[in-house]
Design an enzyme around this catalytic site. Structure first.
Site, PDB file in Angstrom:
ATOM      1  N   LYS A  64       9.718 -14.273  -1.456  1.00 66.00           N
ATOM      2  CA  LYS A  64       9.657 -15.731  -1.651  1.00 66.00           C
ATOM      3  C   LYS A  64      10.666 -16.253  -2.670  1.00 66.00           C
ATOM      4  CE  LYS A  64       5.453 -17.205   0.433  1.00 66.00           C
ATOM      5  NZ  LYS A  64       4.643 -15.970   0.627  1.00 66.00           N
ATOM      6  N   SER A 317       7.292  -7.398   3.360  1.00 66.22           N
ATOM      7  CA  SER A 317       7.543  -8.653   2.647  1.00 66.22           C
ATOM      8  C   SER A 317       7.145  -8.667   1.185  1.00 66.22           C
ATOM      9  CB  SER A 317       6.849  -9.796   3.385  1.00 66.22           C
ATOM     10  OG  SER A 317       5.487  -9.482   3.614  1.00 66.22           O
TER      11      SER A 317
HETATM   12  C1  LIG Z   1       4.092 -15.726   1.786  1.00 65.49           C
HETATM   13  C2  LIG Z   1       4.064 -14.342   2.285  1.00 65.49           C
HETATM   14  C3  LIG Z   1       4.097 -14.065   3.671  1.00 65.49           C
HETATM   15  C4  LIG Z   1       4.076 -15.150   4.722  1.00 65.49           C
HETATM   16  O1  LIG Z   1       5.137 -16.055   4.605  1.00 65.49           O
HETATM   17  P1  LIG Z   1       5.071 -17.494   5.301  1.00 65.49           P
HETATM   18  O2  LIG Z   1       6.380 -18.109   5.060  1.00 65.49           O
HETATM   19  O3  LIG Z   1       3.950 -18.257   4.618  1.00 65.49           O
HETATM   20  O4  LIG Z   1       4.749 -17.279   6.729  1.00 65.49           O
HETATM   21  C5  LIG Z   1       4.143 -12.736   4.067  1.00 65.49           C
HETATM   22  N1  LIG Z   1       4.118 -11.729   3.175  1.00 65.49           N
HETATM   23  C6  LIG Z   1       4.080 -11.944   1.848  1.00 65.49           C
HETATM   24  C7  LIG Z   1       4.058 -10.776   0.931  1.00 65.49           C
HETATM   25  C8  LIG Z   1       4.051 -13.257   1.359  1.00 65.49           C
HETATM   26  O5  LIG Z   1       4.012 -13.470   0.040  1.00 65.49           O
END
Ligand SMILES: *Cc1c(COP(=O)(O)O)cnc(C)c1O
Length: 339
Positions: A64, A317
């Site tokens: 993010k 992510s």
């Molecule tokens: C925010 C987040 C997501 C999902 O992202 P979106 O843009 O809200 O779909 C996935 N994995 C992690 C670790 C996140 O922090």
């Protein structure tokens, strides 16, 4: 759910490939280029090349920071003086607090009572001002918008903002630059900022690429909204993937439209599958993933047919999870994945 896709790239989504390239240039001092790790065990098991995009290596432990940096570097001097505010289940708040600290500005993060303590602590340590408000993210979102208005703070959307989306899209640029052969991308999906950026950039570069979103079984607002053909509200239920459940505010302008047009398929994973994905990453790939960071692996090991092609990129992510909770989960699900 398999969807009818229309990859027309005429700028009608309000974000385009050029914006993603611009983001890549802008955020380079704050977000790092993350490597792709070959998943040897999965590659052997499925007789495909499987690559893991290690967003866990960002300074904030999750992707993010890309979107937050791209959005906040575009603030005017006047906006910087007043500061920013956001709503978050943890990782976006941490990213906003981190970028705010780098820019020397004030950041207020509204979170619901269900936010994990570990994520709250991670924000406070960076100097972010955390406000806990309400039972779920809907309540916290309302509070953030209210305070933005009252205190003249700029609201930094967690996902529905062209600059945030373009920032997250830089992940796809990196993946396809280092591995142009990728033909399937597996991406965690919540509000859809991550997915929108990746889908836009990847389909613009390689129109035939197959894009799979992965959501939780419950509280999957984007999945339910696409199914219904309009934004619907879903109940927010606790999940091992605490970064995933959450509402899509009804004034959504970008991510719903982008996801519904560009994502080829969305699959849902159960809590047990999320736990198994985390344990799998731990025991076979020796990497730490939080629940939301593991859902791509969860989906792939539950049903490898979602990877249509031969060269699969899985977005890992994030890694922000309480260490004790993590130890519990990987030991609980360890046996299931060590065969
Ligand atoms: C925010 C987040 C997501 C999902 O992202 P979106 O843009 O809200 O779909 C996935 N994995 C992690 C670790 C996140 O922090």
């Amino acid at each position: 759910m398999t969807m009818n896709k229309d990859a027309g790239m005429d700028g009608r989504f309000g974000v385009e490939l050029a914006d993603v390239f611009a983001a890549a240039k802008r955020i380079g001092d704050i977000a790092v280029y993350t490597r792709m790790r070959r998943a040897y065990d999965l590659s052997a098991r499925f007789k495909k090349s499987v690559w893991l995009k290690m967003e866990t290596m960002q300074d904030t432990g999750a992707f993010k920071i890309r979107g937050a940096a791209n959005r906040m570097l575009a603030l005017t001097d006047e906006e910087k003086k007043r500061g920013v505010i956001t709503v978050s289940s943890g990782n976006h708040g941490r990213a906003v607090a981190y970028v705010a600290r780098r820019l020397g500005i004030r950041a207020v993060i509204c979170m619901a009572e269900i936010a994990p303590q570990h994520k709250i602590d991670g924000i406070r340590v960076l100097g972010g001002e955390v406000i806990i408000h309400g039972r779920n993210q809907d309540d916290a979102d309302e509070k953030a918008r209210e305070l933005a208005e009252a205190d003249g703070l700029t609201f930094i959307s967690p996902f529905d903002d062209p600059l945030v989306i373009a920032g997250q899209g830089t992940i796809a640029l990196e993946m396809l630059q280092s591995h142009p052969e990728l033909d399937t991308l597996i991406v965690p999906l919540s509000g859809g900022g991550l997915m929108s950026g990746i889908a836009l950039a990847a389909k613009a570069i390689k129109p035939g690429i197959h894009i799979v979103g992965v959501s939780t079984k419950d509280g999957a607002a984007m999945f339910e909204s696409i199914k219904a053909g309009r934004i619907v509200s879903v109940e927010e239920t606790p999940s091992l993937a605490d970064a995933l459940p959450g509402p899509i505010p009804p004034d959504n302008k970008y991510t719903f439209d982008i996801c519904r047009n560009l994502v080829d398929e969305i699959v849902q994973v159960s809590e047990d599958e999320i736990g198994a994905g985390m344990a799998y990453a731990h025991f076979h790939e020796r990497i730490v993933l939080e629940g939301a960071g593991a859902v791509g692996l969860s989906a792939l090991i539950s049903d490898h047919r979602i990877a249509r092609g031969e060269n699969v990129g899985v977005v890992c992510s994030g890694a922000n999870i309480d260490p004790k909770k993590y130890a519990d989960i990987v030991s609980r699900y360890g046996d299931a994945v060590q065969k």
